[in-house]
Scaffold this motif. Structure first.
Motif, PDB file in Angstrom:
ATOM      1  N   VAL A 114       1.429 -10.202  -6.630  1.00 59.50           N
ATOM      2  CA  VAL A 114       2.756 -10.234  -6.022  1.00 59.50           C
ATOM      3  C   VAL A 114       3.136  -8.880  -5.429  1.00 59.50           C
ATOM      4  O   VAL A 114       3.522  -8.803  -4.254  1.00 59.50           O
ATOM      5  CB  VAL A 114       3.813 -10.731  -7.023  1.00 59.50           C
ATOM      6  N   PRO A 115       3.050  -7.762  -6.190  1.00 61.53           N
ATOM      7  CA  PRO A 115       3.382  -6.482  -5.555  1.00 61.53           C
ATOM      8  C   PRO A 115       2.491  -6.148  -4.371  1.00 61.53           C
ATOM      9  O   PRO A 115       2.945  -5.546  -3.389  1.00 61.53           O
ATOM     10  CB  PRO A 115       3.222  -5.464  -6.700  1.00 61.53           C
ATOM     11  N   ARG A 116       1.228  -6.570  -4.433  1.00 61.52           N
ATOM     12  CA  ARG A 116       0.332  -6.314  -3.309  1.00 61.52           C
ATOM     13  C   ARG A 116       0.778  -7.096  -2.075  1.00 61.52           C
ATOM     14  O   ARG A 116       0.822  -6.552  -0.964  1.00 61.52           O
ATOM     15  CB  ARG A 116      -1.083  -6.705  -3.697  1.00 61.52           C
ATOM     16  N   ALA A 117       1.117  -8.373  -2.251  1.00 62.60           N
ATOM     17  CA  ALA A 117       1.559  -9.177  -1.116  1.00 62.60           C
ATOM     18  C   ALA A 117       2.867  -8.639  -0.540  1.00 62.60           C
ATOM     19  O   ALA A 117       3.057  -8.610   0.685  1.00 62.60           O
ATOM     20  CB  ALA A 117       1.727 -10.634  -1.539  1.00 62.60           C
ATOM     21  N   ARG A 118       3.765  -8.201  -1.409  1.00 64.86           N
ATOM     22  CA  ARG A 118       5.019  -7.601  -0.928  1.00 64.86           C
ATOM     23  C   ARG A 118       4.743  -6.349  -0.104  1.00 64.86           C
ATOM     24  O   ARG A 118       5.388  -6.095   0.926  1.00 64.86           O
ATOM     25  CB  ARG A 118       5.930  -7.266  -2.107  1.00 64.86           C
ATOM     26  N   ALA A 119       3.777  -5.559  -0.550  1.00 62.45           N
ATOM     27  CA  ALA A 119       3.431  -4.338   0.178  1.00 62.45           C
ATOM     28  C   ALA A 119       2.833  -4.666   1.541  1.00 62.45           C
ATOM     29  O   ALA A 119       3.080  -3.959   2.528  1.00 62.45           O
ATOM     30  CB  ALA A 119       2.472  -3.493  -0.648  1.00 62.45           C
ATOM     31  N   MET A 120       2.045  -5.747   1.625  1.00 64.67           N
ATOM     32  CA  MET A 120       1.493  -6.145   2.920  1.00 64.67           C
ATOM     33  C   MET A 120       2.600  -6.607   3.865  1.00 64.67           C
ATOM     34  O   MET A 120       2.564  -6.332   5.070  1.00 64.67           O
ATOM     35  CB  MET A 120       0.432  -7.228   2.737  1.00 64.67           C
ATOM     36  N   VAL A 121       3.579  -7.317   3.316  1.00 63.13           N
ATOM     37  CA  VAL A 121       4.720  -7.729   4.133  1.00 63.13           C
ATOM     38  C   VAL A 121       5.438  -6.494   4.680  1.00 63.13           C
ATOM     39  O   VAL A 121       5.801  -6.441   5.868  1.00 63.13           O
ATOM     40  CB  VAL A 121       5.685  -8.600   3.303  1.00 63.13           C
ATOM     41  N   ALA A 122       5.629  -5.491   3.828  1.00 64.29           N
ATOM     42  CA  ALA A 122       6.309  -4.268   4.269  1.00 64.29           C
ATOM     43  C   ALA A 122       5.516  -3.566   5.378  1.00 64.29           C
ATOM     44  O   ALA A 122       6.094  -3.076   6.362  1.00 64.29           O
ATOM     45  CB  ALA A 122       6.496  -3.320   3.086  1.00 64.29           C
ATOM     46  N   ARG A 123       4.198  -3.524   5.238  1.00 65.15           N
ATOM     47  CA  ARG A 123       3.375  -2.890   6.280  1.00 65.15           C
ATOM     48  C   ARG A 123       3.454  -3.660   7.592  1.00 65.15           C
ATOM     49  O   ARG A 123       3.499  -3.074   8.677  1.00 65.15           O
ATOM     50  CB  ARG A 123       1.923  -2.782   5.815  1.00 65.15           C
ATOM     51  N   LEU A 124       3.456  -4.992   7.504  1.00 65.54           N
ATOM     52  CA  LEU A 124       3.581  -5.795   8.711  1.00 65.54           C
ATOM     53  C   LEU A 124       4.930  -5.561   9.383  1.00 65.54           C
ATOM     54  O   LEU A 124       5.019  -5.492  10.616  1.00 65.54           O
ATOM     55  CB  LEU A 124       3.395  -7.277   8.366  1.00 65.54           C
ATOM     56  N   ASN A 125       5.967  -5.435   8.581  1.00 69.26           N
ATOM     57  CA  ASN A 125       7.283  -5.133   9.142  1.00 69.26           C
ATOM     58  C   ASN A 125       7.267  -3.799   9.883  1.00 69.26           C
ATOM     59  O   ASN A 125       7.858  -3.665  10.970  1.00 69.26           O
ATOM     60  CB  ASN A 125       8.336  -5.091   8.036  1.00 69.26           C
ATOM     61  N   GLU A 126       6.576  -2.812   9.311  1.00 63.93           N
ATOM     62  CA  GLU A 126       6.462  -1.502   9.965  1.00 63.93           C
ATOM     63  C   GLU A 126       5.727  -1.612  11.295  1.00 63.93           C
ATOM     64  O   GLU A 126       5.957  -0.817  12.213  1.00 63.93           O
ATOM     65  CB  GLU A 126       5.726  -0.516   9.054  1.00 63.93           C
ATOM     66  N   LEU A 127       4.838  -2.626  11.400  1.00 67.51           N
ATOM     67  CA  LEU A 127       4.090  -2.852  12.633  1.00 67.51           C
ATOM     68  C   LEU A 127       4.849  -3.737  13.619  1.00 67.51           C
ATOM     69  O   LEU A 127       4.317  -4.105  14.674  1.00 67.51           O
ATOM     70  CB  LEU A 127       2.733  -3.495  12.304  1.00 67.51           C
ATOM     71  N   VAL A 132       6.105  -6.840  12.930  1.00 67.92           N
ATOM     72  CA  VAL A 132       5.959  -8.277  12.680  1.00 67.92           C
ATOM     73  C   VAL A 132       7.078  -8.737  11.756  1.00 67.92           C
ATOM     74  O   VAL A 132       7.227  -8.218  10.643  1.00 67.92           O
ATOM     75  CB  VAL A 132       4.592  -8.584  12.033  1.00 67.92           C
ATOM     76  N   PRO A 133       7.900  -9.725  12.158  1.00 70.70           N
ATOM     77  CA  PRO A 133       9.077 -10.110  11.379  1.00 70.70           C
ATOM     78  C   PRO A 133       8.781 -11.076  10.225  1.00 70.70           C
ATOM     79  O   PRO A 133       9.543 -11.999   9.956  1.00 70.70           O
ATOM     80  CB  PRO A 133       9.974 -10.768  12.424  1.00 70.70           C
ATOM     81  N   VAL A 134       7.669 -10.879   9.535  1.00 66.71           N
ATOM     82  CA  VAL A 134       7.345 -11.714   8.386  1.00 66.71           C
ATOM     83  C   VAL A 134       8.244 -11.320   7.219  1.00 66.71           C
ATOM     84  O   VAL A 134       8.676 -10.159   7.107  1.00 66.71           O
ATOM     85  CB  VAL A 134       5.852 -11.553   8.019  1.00 66.71           C
ATOM     86  N   THR A 135       8.578 -12.273   6.368  1.00 65.02           N
ATOM     87  CA  THR A 135       9.424 -11.988   5.206  1.00 65.02           C
ATOM     88  C   THR A 135       8.703 -12.392   3.931  1.00 65.02           C
ATOM     89  O   THR A 135       7.802 -13.252   3.947  1.00 65.02           O
ATOM     90  CB  THR A 135      10.757 -12.742   5.269  1.00 65.02           C
TER      91      THR A 135
END
Length: 285
Positions: free
Chosen positions: A98-111, A113-116
């Motif tokens: 779970v923390p890993r997936a949340r971190a990937m979402v945060a990185r995508l947001n930085e790129l 990508v509006p994934v939540t």
């Protein structure tokens, strides 16, 4: 006999429930199917309860491992799911998802990508969240056309812009734990370079010396030349050769029963295991 020893359900990152998966396996004409969800055995009970007559279930799991910084997967068959040491390690790996997936979402947001996280959690449902669920979110958003297209250096492949490492077991420790739980260990898709970096094939000899039982040779991510080379390696090292679909339902393009395992190899796997036994179908609900 038609034997597929690598499939996934909604207990991890597949799209079929365990019950749907075993029914589909029977309808496809399989005689034996292994349920090998990522780092979990949560789907086993449902699969057993729904197991159609004429189909045998091999219980297992696909364990997340890392060798010298490179991710690899170890298929564990017919181990005792309650053996404390292996159970604790599986829980440790799952708890980091779970923390890993949340971190990937945060990185995508930085790129940009509006994934939540809510979107990824919805896709994962009750399954163990992982990169395929994040990849499916990218497909939903139109960022990539398919899940496989998300596993590139641009996005989620090992070392990719949005990739985040997770806790993964040392494969030599995984072998010790699998053997201690009475199971049989097979190195999954060892040369699947499309997924990112792979461990050197020279490492297979070290793993064999540490108790590895076999390697998954016939797999959609291995071309004919690779399969021939791996067969030679297996023969040289005295390892079993398996073939499997790595079925994930509609999330990936692999077809259930697309690649299969020789019945003699399956028989040897069942002879070596003492943590659990294959479950014959008696006509599930």
């Amino acid at each position: 006999m038609r034997i597929d020893l690598h499939t996934h359900s909604t207990a991890s990152d597949g799209t079929d429930t365990p019950a749907q998966l075993v029914r589909k396996a029977a309808a496809t004409g399989l005689d034996v199917v292994a349920l090998t969800d990522h780092d979990t055995t949560r789907g086993h009970a449902e699969a057993v309860a729904a197991l159609p007559e004429g189909l045998t279930l091999v219980t297992g799991a696909e364990l997340s491992c890392r060798l010298d910084g490179v991710s690899m997967h170890m298929l564990a068959y017919l181990f005792d799911p309650e053996e404390p040491a292996l159970l604790a390690e599986r829980e440790l790996v799952r708890d980091d998802r779970v923390p890993r997936a949340r971190a990937m979402v945060a990185r995508l947001n930085e790129l940009g990508v509006p994934v939540t996280w809510e979107q990824v959690a919805r896709i994962a449902g009750a399954g163990s969240v992982g990169r395929p669920h994040v990849a499916s979110a990218l497909v939903e958003l139109g960022v990539v056309p398919t899940v496989n297209d998300a596993f590139t250096a641009d996005w989620l492949a090992d070392g990719g812009r949005a990739h985040v490492d997770k806790h993964e077991t040392d494969p030599f420790e995984a072998l010790r734990l699998i053997k201690g739980a009475g199971g049989v260990a097979v190195f999954a898709h060892p040369a699947a370079a499309k997924r990112g970096r792979t461990v050197p094939e020279t490492a297979i000899a070290d793993l064999a010396a540490a108790g590895l039982d076999g390697i998954e040779v016939d797999h959609m991510d291995h071309d004919a030349e690779t399969r021939a080379r791996l067969r030679g390696t297996a023969k040289e090292l005295g390892l079993l050769v398996t073939g499997s679909s790595d079925y994930h339902g509609s999330r990936k393009t692999c077809v259930l029963g697309e690649y299969t395992t020789d019945p003699e190899v399956y028989g040897e796997i069942t002879r070596r295991a003492f943590g659990a036994f294959p479950v014959p179908g008696a006509g599930g609900a």
